[in-house]
Design an enzyme around this catalytic site. Structure first.
Site, PDB file in Angstrom:
ATOM      1  N   TYR A   1      44.511  52.934  50.545  1.00  0.00           N
ATOM      2  CA  TYR A   1      45.186  52.471  49.331  1.00  0.00           C
ATOM      3  C   TYR A   1      44.907  53.521  48.266  1.00  0.00           C
ATOM      4  O   TYR A   1      43.743  53.817  47.996  1.00  0.00           O
ATOM      5  CB  TYR A   1      44.629  51.116  48.883  1.00  0.00           C
ATOM      6  CG  TYR A   1      44.955  49.953  49.789  1.00  0.00           C
ATOM      7  CD1 TYR A   1      44.135  49.630  50.859  1.00  0.00           C
ATOM      8  CD2 TYR A   1      46.076  49.168  49.552  1.00  0.00           C
ATOM      9  CE1 TYR A   1      44.426  48.553  51.688  1.00  0.00           C
ATOM     10  CE2 TYR A   1      46.380  48.083  50.373  1.00  0.00           C
ATOM     11  CZ  TYR A   1      45.552  47.788  51.435  1.00  0.00           C
ATOM     12  OH  TYR A   1      45.855  46.720  52.251  1.00  0.00           O
TER      13      TYR A   1
ATOM     14  N   HIS B   1      40.041  46.338  62.491  1.00  0.00           N
ATOM     15  CA  HIS B   1      39.594  47.261  61.434  1.00  0.00           C
ATOM     16  C   HIS B   1      38.379  46.680  60.724  1.00  0.00           C
ATOM     17  O   HIS B   1      38.444  45.573  60.186  1.00  0.00           O
ATOM     18  CB  HIS B   1      40.720  47.503  60.419  1.00  0.00           C
ATOM     19  CG  HIS B   1      41.715  48.515  60.878  1.00  0.00           C
ATOM     20  ND1 HIS B   1      42.513  49.225  60.004  1.00  0.00           N
ATOM     21  CD2 HIS B   1      42.060  48.945  62.116  1.00  0.00           C
ATOM     22  CE1 HIS B   1      43.294  50.050  60.680  1.00  0.00           C
ATOM     23  NE2 HIS B   1      43.029  49.904  61.969  1.00  0.00           N
TER      24      HIS B   1
HETATM   25  C1  PHB Z   1      51.577  46.974  56.307  1.00  0.00           C
HETATM   26  O1  PHB Z   1      50.998  47.421  57.312  1.00  0.00           O
HETATM   27  O2  PHB Z   1      52.805  46.862  56.258  1.00  0.00           O
HETATM   28  C2  PHB Z   1      50.747  46.569  55.125  1.00  0.00           C
HETATM   29  C3  PHB Z   1      49.383  46.643  55.221  1.00  0.00           C
HETATM   30  C4  PHB Z   1      48.597  46.299  54.130  1.00  0.00           C
HETATM   31  C5  PHB Z   1      49.179  45.874  52.963  1.00  0.00           C
HETATM   32  C6  PHB Z   1      50.558  45.773  52.887  1.00  0.00           C
HETATM   33  C7  PHB Z   1      51.352  46.129  53.980  1.00  0.00           C
HETATM   34  O3  PHB Z   1      48.411  45.565  51.916  1.00  0.00           O
END
Ligand code: PHB
Ligand code: APR
Length: 389
Positions: free
Chosen positions: A200, A72
């Site tokens: 997010y 990514h």
């Molecule tokens: C996840 O893919 O479980 C994951 C990814 C990013 C984060 C936390 C968990 O910040």
């Protein structure tokens, strides 16, 4: 029994250390309290820094990571009607790799078994003796029989609830903790990801995260109350709430389905100092916990392993104790930076029960600044992809 390094804990920290040492001809025995299947059944995060990928390569366990992991180059941040991208490639030239921690642990177990490295499962009553002497040993029981391992060093990779940290006298330990007033409700579903990069999302209803494991396996999280009970959250209730926390265009194309795993995790920041006491060295969750927002748990455990592995290698190959003597300071220096980033990102993206209007405006102002300022984006990208070891 006798070995060079007794490793307590068969999670990713212990197994990665064991594998790296093994490839340098340094013996170890791994003691794990549970079964292999139990360890592999734990669903954890899945974003790897290049540092961890490099260690897995050095450990000879990166083939599946490179074959099945996703590279990514950026991530998406949403708030209100805004969504913007943090371009890791532009700001750091470095991507992250999306590959489940469970898969990392599975690859490490496979490598350990292939190398014929000893792992003792289902151990109980593990006790560390004489860590403050030059002749430490570990005792434990398995199948009701007490066993003893004499060793040069002990690596405490037994997580937050292990015995290693508590072996360091309380008056020599300094512990720092922050408990967040919310948890994460996470599901795993065999559905195609809503976005090819992570999202997010900060909304008035709380935080949400859209992550993935592969083209048909998603990992989605929503901020929930710490008092919530998993029984109160049907799949439908989860999907309804998750949709409300995604940008409208994303919500419109979200594919839902039955959850194959669903759990609630508390959010906490925790650090213990020092990370060494005599011949005992703490690694990973045994010494520090981060809230999952920054995906720093496994990656910071890996940097601990990097410093300890190189210190032990230097000791056995050159006789110099410089590396192991600097271990606690080196590891903690990077741990605190990961703690800061995880705390900052958690504070930016979650809604706090007692948040004032002013606090709320501060969050928006910080998000606005991040959206519009390249230097702020660069700082975030550098922390997200992983600070140098
Ligand atoms: C996840 O893919 O479980 C994951 C990814 C990013 C984060 C936390 C968990 O910040
Ligand atoms: N004796 C032997 N094994 C033990 C003991 C004990 N007394 N106590 C705990 N263990 C084992 C646990 O069963 C577990 O398998 O130690 C292992 C510790 O593994 P983790 O908790 O996964 O910790 P670590 O290897 O440091 O990995 C850190 O895990 O929790 C995530 O977010 C965290 O990603 C980070 C990673």
């Amino acid at each position: 029994m006798r070995t060079q390094v007794a490793i307590i804990g068969g999670g990713p920290s212990g197994l990665l250390l064991a594998q790296l040492l093994q490839r340098r001809g340094i013996d170890s025995i791994v003691l794990e309290r549970k079964t292999k299947d139990y360890v592999l059944a734990r669903i954890r995060a899945g974003v790897l820094e290049q540092g961890l990928a490099g260690l897995l390569e050095e450990a000879g366990c990166a083939d599946r990571l490179h074959a099945e992991g996703f590279s990514h180059d950026g991530t998406l941040i949403a708030y209100g009607d805004e969504m913007f991208r943090i371009d890791f490639k532009e700001h750091t030239g470095t991507p992250v790799i999306v590959y489940g921690q469970t898969e990392v642990t599975r690859d490490l177990y496979e490598a350990r078994e292939k190398a014929g490295g000893p792992i003792v499962f289902n151990v109980e009553d593990v006790v560390i003796h004489g860590a403050d002497t030059n002749t430490p040993h570990v005792t434990y029981t398995v199948d009701g029989t007490t066993q003893r391992i004499d060793c040069d060093f002990i690596a405490g990779c037994d997580g937050f609830h292990g015995v290693s940290r508590k072996t360091i006298p309380a008056d020599l330990r300094r512990e720092y903790e922050k408990v967040y007033p919310f948890g994460w409700l996470g599901i795993l579903s065999e559905t195609p990801p809503v976005s090819h990069e992570l999202i997010y999302s900060n909304t008035p209803r709380g935080f949400a995260l859209a992550s993935m494991r592969n083209e048909n396996l998603c990992r989605y999280y929503i901020q929930c109350s710490v008092d919530d009970n998993i029984k109160d959250w049907s799949d439908d209730a989860f999907w309804d709430e998750f949709k409300k926390r995604l940008p409208a265009d994303m919500a419109a194309k979200l594919v839902t389905g039955p959850s194959i795993e669903k759990s609630i995790a508390p959010l906490r920041s925790f650090v213990t100092e020092p990370m060494r006491w005599g011949r005992l060295f703490l690694c990973g969750d045994a010494a520090h916990i981060v809230p999952p927002t920054g995906a720093k748990g496994l990656n910071t455990a890996a940097s601990d392993v990097h410093y300890l592995y190189n210190g032990l290698r230097e000791f056995y190959e050159t006789g110099s104790a410089d590396g192991i003597d600097a271990y606690s300071a080196n590891a903690l220096s990077r741990v605190w930076k990961a703690e800061r980033f995880s705390w900052w990102f958690s504070s930016l993206m979650h809604r706090y029960p007692d948040q004032s209007d002013f606090d709320q405006r501060m969050q928006i102002a910080e998000l606005e600044f991040l959206r519009s300022n390249k230097a702020a984006q660069k700082a975030m990208a550098e922390n997200y992809v992983g600070l140098p070891y």
